[in-house]
Motif scaffolding. Structure first.
Motif, PDB file in Angstrom:
ATOM      1  N   ILE A1610       0.867  -1.114  -0.020  1.00 21.08           N
ATOM      2  CA  ILE A1610       0.160  -0.016   0.037  1.00 21.08           C
ATOM      3  C   ILE A1610       1.134   1.112  -0.213  1.00 21.08           C
ATOM      4  N   SER A1611       0.578   2.255  -0.749  1.00 23.57           N
ATOM      5  CA  SER A1611       1.411   3.334  -1.183  1.00 23.57           C
ATOM      6  C   SER A1611       0.478   4.487  -1.563  1.00 23.57           C
ATOM      7  N   ASN A1612       1.107   5.573  -1.313  1.00 25.17           N
ATOM      8  CA  ASN A1612       0.400   6.865  -1.802  1.00 25.17           C
ATOM      9  C   ASN A1612       0.466   7.167  -3.388  1.00 25.17           C
ATOM     10  N   GLU A1613      -0.579   7.532  -3.929  1.00 21.88           N
ATOM     11  CA  GLU A1613      -0.499   7.821  -5.332  1.00 21.88           C
ATOM     12  C   GLU A1613      -1.370   9.205  -5.473  1.00 21.88           C
ATOM     13  N   LYS A1614      -1.015  10.236  -5.970  1.00 16.63           N
ATOM     14  CA  LYS A1614      -2.030  11.431  -6.158  1.00 16.63           C
ATOM     15  C   LYS A1614      -2.393  11.657  -4.741  1.00 16.63           C
ATOM     16  N   LYS A1615      -3.859  11.856  -4.907  1.00 13.70           N
ATOM     17  CA  LYS A1615      -4.424  12.438  -3.702  1.00 13.70           C
ATOM     18  C   LYS A1615      -5.127  11.092  -2.886  1.00 13.70           C
ATOM     19  N   GLY A1616      -4.854   9.933  -3.142  1.00 13.46           N
ATOM     20  CA  GLY A1616      -5.321   8.700  -2.626  1.00 13.46           C
ATOM     21  C   GLY A1616      -4.152   7.580  -2.082  1.00 13.46           C
ATOM     22  N   LEU A1617      -4.797   6.710  -2.221  1.00 14.93           N
ATOM     23  CA  LEU A1617      -3.897   5.302  -1.799  1.00 14.93           C
ATOM     24  C   LEU A1617      -3.972   4.432  -3.100  1.00 14.93           C
ATOM     25  N   SER A1618      -2.837   3.690  -2.873  1.00 16.66           N
ATOM     26  CA  SER A1618      -2.762   2.547  -3.871  1.00 16.66           C
ATOM     27  C   SER A1618      -2.409   1.366  -3.420  1.00 16.66           C
ATOM     28  N   LEU A1619      -3.294   0.218  -3.744  1.00 18.06           N
ATOM     29  CA  LEU A1619      -2.834  -1.134  -3.257  1.00 18.06           C
ATOM     30  C   LEU A1619      -2.521  -2.186  -4.281  1.00 18.06           C
ATOM     31  N   VAL A1620      -1.486  -2.903  -4.077  1.00 16.46           N
ATOM     32  CA  VAL A1620      -1.214  -3.793  -5.274  1.00 16.46           C
ATOM     33  C   VAL A1620      -0.974  -5.089  -4.395  1.00 16.46           C
ATOM     34  N   ALA A1621      -1.696  -5.859  -4.949  1.00 18.12           N
ATOM     35  CA  ALA A1621      -1.522  -7.615  -4.527  1.00 18.12           C
ATOM     36  C   ALA A1621      -1.653  -8.257  -5.667  1.00 18.12           C
ATOM     37  N   PRO A1622      -0.580  -8.488  -6.321  1.00 17.15           N
ATOM     38  CA  PRO A1622      -0.869  -9.320  -7.508  1.00 17.15           C
ATOM     39  C   PRO A1622      -0.979 -10.749  -7.530  1.00 17.15           C
ATOM     40  N   ASP A1623      -0.497 -11.315  -6.173  1.00 14.58           N
ATOM     41  CA  ASP A1623      -0.701 -12.700  -6.015  1.00 14.58           C
ATOM     42  C   ASP A1623      -2.114 -13.138  -5.487  1.00 14.58           C
ATOM     43  N   TYR A1624      -2.833 -11.925  -5.142  1.00 14.97           N
ATOM     44  CA  TYR A1624      -4.349 -12.173  -4.914  1.00 14.97           C
ATOM     45  C   TYR A1624      -5.131 -12.053  -6.140  1.00 14.97           C
ATOM     46  N   GLY A1625      -4.609 -11.473  -7.098  1.00 16.40           N
ATOM     47  CA  GLY A1625      -5.313 -11.215  -8.379  1.00 16.40           C
ATOM     48  C   GLY A1625      -5.666  -9.802  -8.651  1.00 16.40           C
ATOM     49  N   ILE A1626      -5.211  -8.737  -7.631  1.00 13.20           N
ATOM     50  CA  ILE A1626      -5.584  -7.619  -7.847  1.00 13.20           C
ATOM     51  C   ILE A1626      -4.049  -6.801  -8.573  1.00 13.20           C
ATOM     52  N   ASP A1627      -3.981  -6.569  -9.460  1.00  7.21           N
ATOM     53  CA  ASP A1627      -2.929  -5.683 -10.244  1.00  7.21           C
ATOM     54  C   ASP A1627      -2.757  -4.242  -9.555  1.00  7.21           C
ATOM     55  N   LYS A1628      -3.894  -3.821  -9.391  1.00  5.01           N
ATOM     56  CA  LYS A1628      -3.923  -2.317  -8.752  1.00  5.01           C
ATOM     57  C   LYS A1628      -5.229  -1.845  -8.355  1.00  5.01           C
TER      58      LYS A1628
END
Length: 1783
Positions: A1610-1628
């Motif tokens: 989980i990281s900052n991106e623009k004005k919000g938060l970004s979550l990346v979990a490729p092993d779970y099937g969520i690219d972004k």
């Protein structure tokens, strides 16, 4: 009165008629002369024919009213084998003696009123002799109608019951009758015919006669005489003709003539007594085939004492084929098969015991027995398998071949059934599988011609299916369905229906692939009982509850049954309302493919599809390859009545982005008959999990249970069924499945463990390697196939006319292999050790394969053969002796082989036509002469005038041998000459490679009958021979070895240096690095090719971000990109430039601009010149580098090579093209500056696509600027052309010198070196070398390849260069010749705009190419207009540059593009071409806003396409976009969580929920459950907060990671938060409180659910609720995914409940009360609604007086049918003041 009486008497006497029906007197004996003969051959005189003539005397006597006695006296048989009509018949004394002993016996036949009945003969009389008698009595068959003189009828004859026409002419004056009858042998109710090996070929009864290659007719002429005893036949003459035209050519035919003549000689007044021998009934007049299989068209074999003959033949085969295959091996193998066909079981047993311990004898023996195809051979094999006498491979080969080749009858079926049900086969699954498939094919052959199939034959298959179903054994169910499908009998339909869901309640529990196999099993049944199969398949097809794969397969089988127009229209009508796009796309493409098929047998289906496709929407044709498709291939040639039609079925699954099943089939049509020649199918299910190789325990996480509990609260929700990973493939030949393989997850895991497991699991691999290290010295020989195809019809003579083809294939190989590994394998061996070992290999292998085919037309009996035979032989061998050294760790390979030391025949093909006669009286001998003899058919038009002097001088040269002469001069030239006889053509082509001491030669010799008639059939009559020979060539010095060395990696340069050291060169005092570089340059011959100018350019690297193919036209971007800094190191390398650099950079070619491409006038166009760039980096360097004053001439202007078209000199020299300028149109050739403005505006209003100009993005970013110091008048038209030309040349040379590509070897070591050389005994170097340089990770990626001739002082080289110059331009060139200066081809790829659309232009230039390339290009160029016409493209004659071609592709939409090809003198174009995939193309930009994109097309386009294919779901305010890109507006109810996206597979990897934020309805809050994490993102106090597992986490500069089992960040991106979990099937996943975006991986396709949808491309089924039903509107759909809570425990006060429709509905004529079948949102008890919204739902209606109510448990309305649809109010907000909650 007396006169009247006298007149009446004369009248009565005159009207007296005899009985016209022929008869014989009981008191007399009739003696006839009988002569009959057959001739086979071509109708042209002067060619060889074969035939047989029978002459004898025939006595006919009457025994009783119906029974007649026939005796044959003095039979004489004569053979014909010679040139017709020159040569005579030759008496066959021994054959006559053998046949006469049977023919001279008495025969009896029934005869009454001109009709022949049964025939009686002694018991020992062969069937062949009885048929000869049938030919005689067939002459007596006459059907006379007393009241008609011309009539037609179906009359019985020796060839069956066929259409016969009679014409009767009566001569009353002489009491004679002339009668003529003709028989149409193509129109028979019951024709006597026998086909062998053609059971899988489907004839076309409705096809016209012209499409049949075999046609026949017969004509009979009778002379009858009225006598006191009755009508007597005094003379009968018959003539029968059968003709065959293999290529359906009217003039290309072969003919079989049969003639008979029966003449009355004498009538004796004597009675005969009945014969003393017992005569048996041998049947009626129709011809009867012998019970045994016919002899093959080889040397006639005496079948007496077959055991001895088998042993002798077997010994001879072994002796002749010890070292290599002998030329007679196929014939001997056919002879062996023939002997095994007549051998009894005892003979087979004794021969096998005698040779079972001898490997080669055993191999030939088992192959011959297997391919004999008799019931005794099958019994023998069954006994061997039961006794375990076979090895596993032997059992596989023998069982599969035997069951597919054995003649199917009652006895063989019983033996085969006993074999397949044997317990011995249970131990070997693959053997059992092949046995059942072969048994199904055997049942097919047995029952193909019968109206019903015996139950005993089908019982083993039915038992297998029943047992497998009871045990739930999926593998056996699949095997049973495939075997039943091979059999194809309607009696098996009931067993198949048990596995189809509609017809069996328990079938829905079976996996989809079993249901598919059940549907596929109906394919052959549909050919027999099409109506019943169509009814079944139509029900499957229209059932939307079934899997799309099952429905699509049912569509395939349905169309194979030949549906009529009403059924095809029904299918089209179903597609009109189809909601599944996979099915709709598949069926539409299938109907479209069938509508274009040209096969005559499919005319009705094709016509029906042509009509039905008009009902369907064309938009289905524009669907991408994400949807299932049918791709048609092939064509039909009506002239030759032959063609092939192939179909590729691409079947997509909702759970995959790519096809889950691929079926490729090939249907061949020939002469009206069709067969499914080949079919291959591959299916992959659930392999994504296997490919991912994840072992993450999702089920053990805490969120797994939470997600499962949440799912239970949703009405009807259930997780998707688990996928059983399966990879299956099958192979069919002639419609019969020969083998299939299923690879499931267990097998894959076992294979992975076997490779990656501990050392003890690799013992088998280690054992194999040790065995190879010990050396291999083996010889293999294997008969691969022996097949026969026969079509046999009787002739009028009583002899069988056979059209036969026999094919044999043999394989042979010898090998001697020695392998050494260093270091040797250790005790704890692992496969990875092989990558670290040095492998040395010595091998001497010689594989070969031999094909032999004999095509025969003629008479074939057990006593004699008289036929035309065409023999075709093909032998291919590849002897190779080599040694190799492989070092994977050092990335090196060294391969060496010996040069050509002797003449070696690589391939040989021979084709000859013979006239052949054989008879059993002269065994071992045959009469064989060429059909096309020497001197026949000389063509006078091809003869040349020769003087007597020249004739005498060349007389000695006319005697030529039949074999290819060795006096050819083997060179690269081609020799083609006409022999003195005017018939023989010889050709020799040799290509010499002297530096390797080898030459390869192609020889061809042809002598055929095409000089008589130019048809394909006449070309096959004669002799053709061709072969490819490898021979040694003369060299200056002996060659010891030919060596190929490949070195990759860091040691590549060292290998090249080693090559240089072989030459005697003096070393200098330079540094080692300089020495290496200088030697490399010298070897490559490029020391003067690459020079970099002493200039440097500095560029700023701009950071780009990939969005789409087309960026926002209003975006701002930097003026230069990083990719333009391609010569940053030029200053360092320019110091070493030689003075010759300027001369080496001169222009190769220059040609004027095309005047038609200019909008200006003709004078302005001629004042500018178009230059050809000498390097790929030419234009970018010119546009950005500084220019010297000497190069800036006032009269010159050169257009950028990145731009497609040049502008006038004035416009190009004054300023660059403005991004805001409008598109300029290309004028037609006749347009000029004086054209009126109205004409020009008309062109602008309606321009064709080819008239637009391509605008380069490279030019927009790097505009041409005016050179400082140049005069403003440099572009004036008053400047002279000479000064303009000279200054242009000077500027061009300067630009070329400044932009010359650098040699990568100056700064990089080679990545690959390949050296092919000959090791000579004089130590001189000879050969070639290839060097590869790459610079892929710089700002200007580049690849350079150099091929050099390292023989002596040769300067021949090939130089290739490819580079990406900047973000919009790539270029490449290929140069070759002396120092790469003779020839050149260059190409350039540029991005830009074309007609306001993003486009790509490929420009190809060829300033100078060899004449051979030009010749080939000219030939290819002639094919382009025809190809464009077939493809539906437009073309226009347009004067384009003669040495240039441009291809422009403009993307007009994500799925369409415009195409323009500008070729010399021709322009092709087409609009709105469909693309297979959707591309990320934004809206087209107007000309006023066109600017260069800000991203690098070459590096980012591939990833952009992949990213575009991924699914994205977004929520912004009240606008929701699903994964399938369906958009709708929806307001979230207060305080209730909605399931946005969820993994609905059994793994339940993640869940994302959303609700309105507490502080504002415009803000949202989300909850994410994945793995062991529960994440909340919500706004509070104007800030976005993050909570992980209930713990607040600061969001400033956050980088939250978790590597526990599966990665999460989980990281900052623009004005919000970004979550990346490729092993779970969520690219972004991105969330900022207002906007939500989620992108899932490819392998999540079809596995998601929730408001974001299923990610399955099914837009029409997007609103699927948890129960699987499709909602009526978006609001109902979103409400179904609301997470309900307990009234007092949660904040959501909405629950689902059924609501009665308050109004009374009148339905079907009566008052009804209606109840919803779907629940709607209602406030919980104690709460009242404050906000509502209308929703559409379905209702189930009952009579008004029904007692049903909504009381819980009384009636489940959600399981009832939907009778109507109405709108009700759903609650979206509640006030709960009266809600009572107790603690």
């Amino acid at each position: 009165m007396r006169g009247i009486i006298l007149a009446l008497v004369f009248t009565l006497v005159g009207n007296e008629k005899y009985d016209p029906e022929p008869d014989f007197s009981s008191s007399k004996t009739y003696l006839y002369n009988y002569e009959a003969f057959t001739l086979n051959g071509l109708p042209e005189p002067g060619l060889a024919r074969t035939g047989l003539r029978l002459s004898c005397k025939v006595e006919i006597s009457v025994l009783s009213q119906r029974n007649h006695l026939l005796k044959i006296r003095s039979p004489q048989l004569e053979e014909y084998n010679g040139i017709w009509p020159r040569d005579p018949f030759i008496r066959a004394s021994k054959l006559t003696q053998l046949i006469a002993s049977f023919l001279t016996q008495p025969f009896k036949f029934e005869y009454s009123n001109g009709r022949v009945g049964n025939i009686y003969a002694p018991e020992d009389t062969p069937v062949t002799c009885v048929n000869l008698v049938r030919g005689i009595v067939n002459m007596l068959q006459i059907t006379i109608k007393k009241s008609q003189n011309a009539y037609d009828l179906q009359e019985a004859g020796i060839g069956g019951v066929c259409l016969t026409r009679y014409v009767v002419q009566e001569d009353r004056r002489n009491n004679r009758v002339s009668l003529t009858k003709t028989r149409d042998l193509n129109d028979c109710q019951d024709k006597v015919v026998k086909d062998i090996g053609m059971i899988y070929i489907r004839p076309c009864p409705s096809c016209p006669l012209k499409e049949k290659i075999v046609k026949g007719t017969a004509a009979f002429t009778y002379k009858l005489k009225y006598a006191d005893s009755g009508t007597l036949i005094t003379e009968a003459v018959s003539q029968q003709v059968y003709q065959i035209s293999p290529f359906n050519e009217p003039a290309g035919v072969a003919v079989t003539e049969a003639r008979q003549e029966l003449t009355l000689v004498e009538v004796k007044n004597e009675r005969v007594s009945p014969p003393e021998i017992q005569l048996q009934n041998r049947g009626g007049l129709p011809y009867q085939f012998p019970p045994v299989l016919l002899q093959m068209p080889i040397q006639l074999i005496k079948t007496k004492n077959p055991a001895q003959r088998i042993v002798e033949t077997l010994q001879q085969v072994i002796q002749d084929n010890q070292q290599e295959l002998h030329g007679d091996a196929p014939y001997k193998f056919l002879e062996l098969i023939q002997l095994f066909r007549v051998a009894n079981p005892d003979t087979l047993e004794s021969v096998f015991k005698q040779f079972s311990d001898k490997p080669y004898h055993r191999l030939w023996l088992l192959s011959g027995i297997t391919m004999a195809g008799t019931v005794d051979s099958l019994k023998f094999l069954k006994l061997r398998i039961r006794n375990d006498d076979f090895k596993y491979i032997e059992a596989l080969l023998t069982v599969s071949l035997a069951l597919h080749l054995t003649k199917a009858d009652g006895n063989s079926i019983a033996v085969a059934a006993d074999l397949v049900t044997s317990s011995r086969l249970e131990r070997f699954p693959m053997l059992r599988q092949i046995a059942y498939l072969g048994y199904g094919s055997m049942v097919k052959r047995l029952c193909s011609l019968a109206s019903s199939c015996p139950n005993e034959a089908l019982q083993p298959l039915h038992d297998l299916a029943a047992e497998a179903a009871s045990k739930g054994n999926e593998d056996d169910i699949v095997l049973a369905m495939k075997a039943i499908g091979n059999a194809g009998e309607p009696a098996s339909i009931k067993r198949i229906l048990k596995f189809l869901p509609i017809f069996s309640s328990g079938a829905s529990n079976f996996p989809v692939h079993i249901q598919v196999e059940a549907v596929m099993a109906l394919r052959h049944i549909g050919l027999k009982d099409s109506r019943k199969v169509q009814d079944i398949l139509l029900q499957i097809f229209v059932d939307h509850s079934l899997s799309p794969e099952v429905r699509m397969i049912s569509c395939i089988v349905l169309f194979e049954t030949g549906p009529a127009l009403p059924l095809v229209t029904t299918i089209a009508n179903v597609i009109l309302k189809e909601t599944n796009m996979q099915v709709a796309s598949f069926v539409y493409s299938h109907i479209k493919a069938l509508s274009s098929i040209g096969f005559p047998r499919f005319y009705n289906v094709s016509a029906a599809c042509n009509i039905a496709i008009k009902l369907l929407s064309p938009r289905l044709d524009r669907l991408s390859f994400r949807y299932s498709k049918v791709i048609p291939l092939g064509g039909y040639y009506s002239r030759y009545q032959a063609g092939a039609f192939g179909k590729i079925f691409l079947i997509n699954s909702p759970r995959t982005m790519f096809p889950s099943a691929l079926i490729s089939s090939l249907l061949v049509n020939y002469a009206g008959a069709a067969t499914s020649l080949l079919e291959v199918g591959v299916c992959a299910e659930g392999l994504t999990d296997v490919v991912r190789k994840q072992n993450i325990p999702f089920a053990e996480y805490s969120t797994y249970r939470k997600i499962k509990e949440i799912g239970k609260t949703l009405l009807g929700w259930r997780e998707l069924p688990s996928e059983n990973p399966l990879l299956s493939a099958y192979f069919k030949l002639f419609g019969q499945e020969l083998a299939f393989a299923n690879i499931n997850k267990d097998l894959i895991q076992q294979a992975v463990k076997l490779v990656t497991g501990p050392a003890d699991r690799h013992t088998w691999l280690k054992r194999v390697i040790h065995q190879i290290q010990n050396g291999i010295a083996e010889r293999w020989i294997q008969p691969l196939y022996s097949g026969e195809f026969q079509h046999i019809v009787p002739t009028a003579v009583g002899l069988p006319l056979a059209y036969s083809v026999y094919t044999t294939a043999l394989a042979h190989a010898t090998a001697r292999v020695d392998v050494k590994l260093s270091p040797p394998l250790s005790g704890d061996f692992r496969p990875s050790q092989l990558y670290e070992s040095n492998l040395q290999l010595r091998a001497d292998v010689s594989p070969s394969i031999y094909f032999n085919t004999v095509a025969m037309m003629g008479i074939n009996t057990e006593y004699f053969q008289s036929s035309i035979e065409i023999h075709t032989k093909l032998r291919v061998q590849a002897p190779l002796k080599f040694d190799a050294k492989i070092d994977l760790k050092e990335k090196s390979l060294k391969f060496g082989t010996t040069p050509c030391q002797q003449e070696t025949e690589i391939a040989m093909g021979r084709h000859k036509a013979f006239a052949v006669s054989r008879n059993i009286g002269e065994p071992g001998t045959e009469k064989k002469i060429p059909v096309f003899p020497e001197g026949a058919g000389s063509n006078i038009l091809k003869e040349h005038f020769k003087s007597s002097e020249r004739t005498s001088r060349e007389g000695a040269q006319r005697e030529a041998s039949d074999i290819l002469p060795k006096k050819y001069s083997y060179g690269p030239e081609q020799e083609l000459r006409h022999s003195a006889g005017g018939k023989t053509y010889t050709q020799a082509i040799c290509v010499q490679v002297t530096r390797f001491g080898c030459q390869i030669c192609f020889y061809r010799r042809a002598r055929d009958a095409s000089v008589l008639k130019n048809t394909y059939f006449h070309r096959s009559i004669g002799e053709h021979e061709a072969k490819i020979v490898l021979k040694p060539a003369r060299t200056d010095a002996a060659i010891d070895k030919i060596q190929l060395e490949i070195q990759a990696g860091s040691r590549a340069a060292s290998k090249i240096i080693q090559v240089v050291t072989l030459e005697s060169e003096e070393e200098d005092d330079s540094s080692p690095d300089d020495v290496v570089q200088m030697k490399l340059k010298k070897i490559l011959g490029i020391e003067n090719v690459f020079k970099v100018a002493n200039r440097t350019r500095q560029h700023k690297k701009g950071k780009t971000q990939m969005t789409e193919f087309w960026a926002d036209p209003n975006a701002k971007y930097p003026s230069s990109l990083s990719s333009s800094s391609d010569t940053s190191s030029s200053s360092s390398s320019s110091s070493s430039s030689s003075p010759s650099s300027s001369s080496s950079g001169k222009r190769v070619n220059q040609y004027p601009k095309d005047k038609t491409l200019q909008p200006g006038n003709r004078d302005e166009s001629s004042s500018s010149s178009k230059s050809s760039s000498s390097s790929s980096g030419d234009s970018s360097d010119r546009s950005s580098s500084s220019r010297s004053s000497s190069s800036s001439d006032s009269g010159s202007s050169s257009s950028d090579s990145g731009s497609s078209d040049s502008t006038s000199s004035s416009s190009s020299s004054s300023k660059a093209p403005r991004p805001g300028s409008r598109h300029q149109l290309i004028r037609e050739p006749n347009s000029n500056s004086s054209s009126s403005s109205s004409e020009y505006s008309k062109i602008q209003r309606t321009p064709e696509i080819y008239q637009y100009r391509f605008k380069s993005a490279h030019t927009l970013e790097y505009p041409k600027k005016k050179v400082p110091g140049s005069s403003s008048a440099t572009s004036s038209s008053s400047s002279s052309s000479s000064s303009s030309s000279s200054s242009s040349s000077s500027s061009e040379d300067t630009n070329r010198a400044g932009s010359r590509p650098k040699f990568l070897g100056d700064s990089k070591a080679p990545d690959l070196a390949v050296i092919l050389r000959a090791i000579r005994n004089d130590r001189k170097l000879a050969g070639f070398q290839l060097v590869l340089y790459t610079d892929l990770y710089s700002t200007r990626p580049r690849i350079q390849v150099f091929v050099s001739n390292i023989t002596g002082s040769s300067r021949w080289k090939i130089c290739a260069d490819a580079s990406i110059i900047n973000a919009h331009k790539a270029a490449s060139y290929l140069k070759w010749g002396q120092d790469c200066q003779d020839y050149r081809i260059s190409s350039e790829l540029v991005t830009g705009w074309f007609a306001d659309h993003p486009a790509i232009q490929l420009k190809l230039e060829w300033p100078k190419v060899p004449s051979r390339v030009k010749s080939f290009a000219s030939w290819f160029y002639t094919l382009i207009p025809g190809a464009a016409y077939i493809l539906g493209w437009s073309e226009i004659q347009h004067k384009n540059p003669s040495q240039q071609a441009k291809l422009i592709v403009a993307l007009t939409s994500p799925r369409t593009c415009d195409f323009v090809a500008k070729l010399p003198e021709l322009t092709l174009y087409n609009r709105a071409l469909g693309l297979p995939l959707s591309l990320p193309v934004g809206p087209s930009s107007p000309a006023s806003t066109q600017e260069a994109p800000i991203w690098n097309f070459f590096s980012e386009a591939p990833s952009a396409v992949l990213e575009h294919l991924k699914a994205r779901c977004s929520v912004s305010q009240d606008k929701i976009t699903t994964f399938n890109e369906v958009q709708f507006n929806y307001s979230l109810p207060t305080n209730c969580y909605h399931i946005l996206a969820q993994d609905c597979s059994p793994e339940l990897k993640f869940l994302v929920m959303m609700k309105n934020a507490e502080e504002s309805a415009d803000l949202k809050a989300i909850n994410i459950k994945l793995g062991s994490h529960e994440i909340d993102m919500y706004p509070a106090n104007g800030l976005l907060n993050l909570m992980v597992n209930g713990v607040e986490t600061p969001v400033e500069n956050i980088t939250y990671t978790s590597d526990f089992d599966a990665s999460l960040m989980i990281s900052n991106e623009k004005k919000g938060l970004s979550l990346v979990a490729p092993d779970y099937g969520i690219d972004k996943l991105y969330f900022d409180g207002r906007t939500f975006k989620v992108q899932v991986a490819f392998w999540m396709a079809g596995k998601t659910c929730g408001i974001c949808g299923k990610y399955d491309a099914e837009n029409k089924q997007e609103f699927q609720m948890p129960s699987g039903y499709v909602a009526k509107d978006a609001v109902s759909f979103a409400h179904s995914w609301i997470l309900s809570e307990k009234p007092c425990a949660g904040a959501c006060k909405l629950q689902r409940s059924l609501v009665k429709l308050e109004k009374t509905i009148r339905l079907e004529g009566e008052n009804s009360k209606c109840y919803p079948v779907e629940p709607v949102l209602r406030c919980v008890k104690g709460c009242s609604a404050t906000e509502t919204t209308p929703v559409s739902i379905g209702f189930h209606c009952l009579p008004a007086d029904s007692t049903a109510s909504l009381v819980e448990g009384q009636m489940k309305f959600d399981q009832k049918s939907e009778d109507m649809q109405d709108t009700v109010e759903a609650h979206t907000a509640c006030s709960c003041e009266e809600l009572q909650c107790f603690a």
